[in-house]
Design a protein around this motif. Structure first.
Motif, PDB file in Angstrom:
ATOM      1  N   MET A   1       0.862  -1.154   0.002  1.00 18.90           N
ATOM      2  CA  MET A   1      -0.142  -0.077   0.018  1.00 18.90           C
ATOM      3  C   MET A   1       0.927   1.110   0.234  1.00 18.90           C
ATOM      4  O   MET A   1       1.704   1.350   0.839  1.00 18.90           O
ATOM      5  N   THR A  17      -7.072   0.566   3.118  1.00 19.84           N
ATOM      6  CA  THR A  17      -6.707  -0.866   2.344  1.00 19.84           C
ATOM      7  C   THR A  17      -6.998  -0.204   0.570  1.00 19.84           C
ATOM      8  O   THR A  17      -7.429   0.542   0.218  1.00 19.84           O
ATOM      9  N   GLU A  18      -6.485  -1.291  -0.115  1.00 12.84           N
ATOM     10  CA  GLU A  18      -6.495  -1.084  -1.652  1.00 12.84           C
ATOM     11  C   GLU A  18      -7.981  -0.881  -1.896  1.00 12.84           C
ATOM     12  O   GLU A  18      -8.137  -0.201  -2.786  1.00 12.84           O
ATOM     13  N   GLU A  19      -8.753  -1.854  -1.505  1.00  8.66           N
ATOM     14  CA  GLU A  19     -10.231  -1.828  -1.724  1.00  8.66           C
ATOM     15  C   GLU A  19     -10.816  -0.834  -1.521  1.00  8.66           C
ATOM     16  O   GLU A  19     -11.747  -0.316  -2.470  1.00  8.66           O
ATOM     17  N   GLU A  22      -9.813   1.973  -3.926  1.00  6.27           N
ATOM     18  CA  GLU A  22     -10.457   1.850  -5.309  1.00  6.27           C
ATOM     19  C   GLU A  22     -12.060   2.259  -5.208  1.00  6.27           C
ATOM     20  O   GLU A  22     -12.490   2.977  -6.239  1.00  6.27           O
ATOM     21  N   HIS A  71      -3.283   7.322  -0.202  1.00  5.04           N
ATOM     22  CA  HIS A  71      -3.041   5.741  -0.164  1.00  5.04           C
ATOM     23  C   HIS A  71      -3.723   5.313  -1.613  1.00  5.04           C
ATOM     24  O   HIS A  71      -4.806   5.675  -1.787  1.00  5.04           O
ATOM     25  N   GLU A  72      -2.772   4.844  -2.506  1.00  4.95           N
ATOM     26  CA  GLU A  72      -3.228   4.141  -3.734  1.00  4.95           C
ATOM     27  C   GLU A  72      -3.905   5.278  -4.428  1.00  4.95           C
ATOM     28  O   GLU A  72      -4.995   5.192  -5.263  1.00  4.95           O
TER      29      GLU A  72
END
Length: 121
Positions: A1, A17-19, A22, A71-72
């Protein structure tokens, strides 16, 4: 991450988190907001049976005293008063048959209400 910070107070800031990143980026895009400036504001407010609850909204840009992390590709804005309650937390996105949504995993919680919508630190 991946994570970058816009100020030094972000060492113990909220992780994402990545999810969750997104999902939030998709929603920001759907609102027509510029993700290089806009972001998700995570805050704590009075309310709920345990005393405090989380709030989230999209903002066009951070306030001058916000802790800003990325983040991401998702920018997160947290005001100083809220940071006291949620530093070190993880923002996640949960999907499933019972409904989908964002969830904050907060290590500072000492108790939660029965429905999990509010907390106390």
């Amino acid at each position: 991450m991946s994570s970058t910070t816009a100020n030094a107070d972000a060492d113990a800031a909220v992780e994402v988190t990545e999810e969750a990143a997104e999902q939030a980026l998709s929603l920001l895009d759907g609102e027509g907001l510029d993700t290089s400036e806009a972001g998700l504001r995570l805050f704590v407010q009075q309310g709920g049976c345990a005393g405090l609850s989380y709030g989230m909204r999209f903002d066009h840009e951070p306030e001058p005293d916000d802790t800003v992390t990325e983040h991401e590709g998702l920018r997160i804005f947290v005001d100083p008063a809220s940071m006291r309650y949620i530093e070190g937390s993880v923002l996640d996105f949960e999907g499933g048959l019972q409904g989908a949504g964002f969830h904050v995993e907060n290590p500072n919680i000492v108790s939660e209400c029965g429905c999990g919508e509010s907390f106390r630190t």
